[in-house]
Design a protein around this motif. Sequence first.
Motif, PDB file in Angstrom:
ATOM      1  N   VAL A   1      10.344  11.097   4.260  1.00 30.98           N
ATOM      2  CA  VAL A   1       9.322  11.104   3.221  1.00 30.98           C
ATOM      3  C   VAL A   1       8.318   9.999   3.567  1.00 30.98           C
ATOM      4  O   VAL A   1       8.689   8.841   3.741  1.00 30.98           O
ATOM      5  CB  VAL A   1       9.932  10.871   1.832  1.00 30.98           C
TER       6      VAL A   1
ATOM      7  N   VAL B   1       5.946   7.298   2.915  1.00 29.33           N
ATOM      8  CA  VAL B   1       5.737   6.373   1.805  1.00 29.33           C
ATOM      9  C   VAL B   1       4.349   5.756   1.903  1.00 29.33           C
ATOM     10  O   VAL B   1       3.895   5.359   2.979  1.00 29.33           O
ATOM     11  CB  VAL B   1       6.805   5.260   1.825  1.00 29.33           C
ATOM     12  N   SER B   2       3.672   5.657   0.753  1.00 30.73           N
ATOM     13  CA  SER B   2       2.379   4.970   0.729  1.00 30.73           C
ATOM     14  C   SER B   2       2.141   4.421  -0.669  1.00 30.73           C
ATOM     15  O   SER B   2       1.420   5.000  -1.483  1.00 30.73           O
ATOM     16  CB  SER B   2       1.244   5.918   1.134  1.00 30.73           C
TER      17      SER B   2
ATOM     18  N   PRO C   1       3.476   6.065  -6.764  1.00 29.73           N
ATOM     19  CA  PRO C   1       2.934   7.408  -7.003  1.00 29.73           C
ATOM     20  C   PRO C   1       1.612   7.422  -7.756  1.00 29.73           C
ATOM     21  O   PRO C   1       0.803   8.345  -7.565  1.00 29.73           O
ATOM     22  CB  PRO C   1       4.039   8.082  -7.830  1.00 29.73           C
TER      23      PRO C   1
ATOM     24  N   LYS D   1      -0.941   5.365  -7.490  1.00 28.51           N
ATOM     25  CA  LYS D   1      -2.045   5.013  -6.593  1.00 28.51           C
ATOM     26  C   LYS D   1      -3.141   4.188  -7.301  1.00 28.51           C
ATOM     27  O   LYS D   1      -4.310   4.568  -7.345  1.00 28.51           O
ATOM     28  CB  LYS D   1      -2.672   6.266  -5.978  1.00 28.51           C
TER      29      LYS D   1
ATOM     30  N   GLU E   1      -2.979   2.411  -1.170  1.00 29.68           N
ATOM     31  CA  GLU E   1      -1.875   3.324  -1.436  1.00 29.68           C
ATOM     32  C   GLU E   1      -2.286   4.784  -1.262  1.00 29.68           C
ATOM     33  O   GLU E   1      -1.472   5.627  -0.879  1.00 29.68           O
ATOM     34  CB  GLU E   1      -1.370   3.117  -2.871  1.00 29.68           C
TER      35      GLU E   1
ATOM     36  N   ASN F   1       4.630   5.903   9.040  1.00 29.74           N
ATOM     37  CA  ASN F   1       5.112   5.677   7.678  1.00 29.74           C
ATOM     38  C   ASN F   1       4.456   4.424   7.101  1.00 29.74           C
ATOM     39  O   ASN F   1       3.854   3.627   7.827  1.00 29.74           O
ATOM     40  CB  ASN F   1       6.637   5.537   7.669  1.00 29.74           C
TER      41      ASN F   1
ATOM     42  N   THR G   1       5.274  -0.201   0.361  1.00 31.68           N
ATOM     43  CA  THR G   1       4.746  -0.356  -0.985  1.00 31.68           C
ATOM     44  C   THR G   1       4.188  -1.760  -1.109  1.00 31.68           C
ATOM     45  O   THR G   1       4.440  -2.628  -0.258  1.00 31.68           O
ATOM     46  CB  THR G   1       5.837  -0.139  -2.043  1.00 31.68           C
TER      47      THR G   1
ATOM     48  N   HIS H   1      11.742   2.282   5.527  1.00 35.79           N
ATOM     49  CA  HIS H   1      10.439   2.925   5.649  1.00 35.79           C
ATOM     50  C   HIS H   1       9.880   2.718   7.060  1.00 35.79           C
ATOM     51  O   HIS H   1       8.858   2.062   7.245  1.00 35.79           O
ATOM     52  CB  HIS H   1       9.467   2.361   4.614  1.00 35.79           C
TER      53      HIS H   1
ATOM     54  N   ASP I   1       3.617  10.992   0.273  1.00 32.97           N
ATOM     55  CA  ASP I   1       4.775  10.993  -0.621  1.00 32.97           C
ATOM     56  C   ASP I   1       5.613  12.258  -0.474  1.00 32.97           C
ATOM     57  O   ASP I   1       6.247  12.716  -1.430  1.00 32.97           O
ATOM     58  CB  ASP I   1       4.336  10.828  -2.093  1.00 32.97           C
ATOM     59  N   ASP I   2       5.649  12.808   0.717  1.00 36.16           N
ATOM     60  CA  ASP I   2       6.380  14.040   0.969  1.00 36.16           C
ATOM     61  C   ASP I   2       6.771  14.069   2.450  1.00 36.16           C
ATOM     62  O   ASP I   2       6.384  13.185   3.225  1.00 36.16           O
ATOM     63  CB  ASP I   2       5.506  15.246   0.623  1.00 36.16           C
TER      64      ASP I   2
END
Length: 548
Positions: A34, A36-37, A40, A42, A47, A70, A73, A84, A446-447
């Motif tokens: 997944v 990551v950034s 959720p 944002k 992000e 990747n 956070t 990550h 996020d996927d």
Amino acid sequence: MKKLLVLFAGLWISGQSGIPQFQELRQEAGLSVVIVSGAPDKHYLVESVGGGIGIIDYDRDGWIDIYVVNGQTLDSFRNPDPAHYNRLYRNLGDGTFEDVSRQAGVDDIGWGKGVLVADLNSDGFDDLYILNWGPNVLYRNNGDGTFTNVTVNSGLDDGQWSSAAAAADYDGDGDLDIYLVNYLDYDIDHLPVEGKFCSYREIPVACGPRGLKGAADRFFRNDGNFVFTDVTRETGMEEQSAYYGLGAVWGDYDNDGDQDLYVANDSTPNYLYQNQGNGRFLEVGAEAGIAYSDDGREQAGMGVDFGDYDNDGWLDIAVTNFSHDYNTIYRNTGTGYFIDASFSSGVAAVTQPDLSWGVSFSDFNNDGLKDLFIANGHIYPQVDSYGLNVFYHQPNRLFLNRGAGKFEDISQLAGEGLKAARSTRGAAFGDFNNDGLLDIVLAELDDTPTLLLNQTKIGNHWILLLLEGTRSNRNAVGSRITVQTGGIRQIREVQAGGSYAGSNDFRAHFGLGNDSRIDRIEIRWPSGKLSVLEDVPANQILKLTEPE
């Protein structure tokens, strides 16, 4: 009856008008990470501006592999979460991939933004340059399935927010030099706060880029042995004002035999650096007609590509932009000037709701005309709640080249994977199963990544050309290939970098339509040498080495 007619019409279009068909593969193919950034919601631009994705045949087994960048956070930025990490997925040749990141030694845990794949020491094995918010990382490919971090003393560790990189041999010395695109001077200790002074259509959203300080791009000369020198000023590439850079691609737009550079800037004018042939560049974006939209506006440039979509022998430009605008197609007139053909080509009106990222001129149905793929996804999750008819998760778009400078949006006819709505950023293009059909791999925010496997059954012919330089750089980046079949002449150049913050398959792909043999292939190598092949059978992966 009406429903049956519509279904029949759809089947007729798919079978008879050359509509490509894509199968979506994700976790079942082993692409399980997944991406990551940040959080959720944002609340900060770092992000929501996600990263690119790269294609690399790291073990030279003939099956292209995938490198996934990747992130982290805000909570883990200073002390990165080791879970990550970036992923290297080895192509097993059966439609599945194996995570070899840690045994290969390329599991960087910085906040990744992009990746450049290139053989920087011309040893035959492609290296990796990872672009981060924070220090960048350079990995040397050891040729045995492992990499070594050689960032120290390389000169490429740049600690800003780097967004993309592209490579070419600007000085003709046989190795690849790197243009590094930087975005914002973004301080973790002084993040701009979302609120009434940062809004999008009166919606409070993450601040930037306008109102924030840009980070200057840099150009590095390859001095050999993974040592690079900053030559930004002496080559004429020093910015007068640091714009918000997001994309770059090299190509010979003026057909004079050397590599020029197009740079996409967010909310500021785009650059076109014309190679003067003496080690210096001249920025000619405004004069060439590519700095602004047709009505003179600064757009929000993100993804970029050079490609000859009308087969007239001149490289055109695609650049992706923000929503409530349009993605831009600049047609090269061959006079040093480009025309904004976004509306006349059929691309602009369709793409106005989209917020777009990765992009490519590629022939997905092998008919000899380069189609257009565009990856989409908004940066503000908040738009879903305000009835703007614009959404955070957006489907990607595929435009079929119908000839005569016209594209047709066939996204809803090209398979279920094209209908899926996600927040996509990077897109890379290559033939993952060596069947002569170009596939697409996508970085989803996020996927997990998505592989769109091209399963078109039209039966057109093709060729893939893998070039190996000897006097030129080993990847043969900057080579111009001309393929002639019947009355059609196609050109393509070998690139390192492009799309959005990523890297594509180095093998040059050409669709050949009904022609089972190629009349003539010409290769102009970066060294200036010319190779010519005649009467070449189609439907093969052909490796060609530059004459000594």
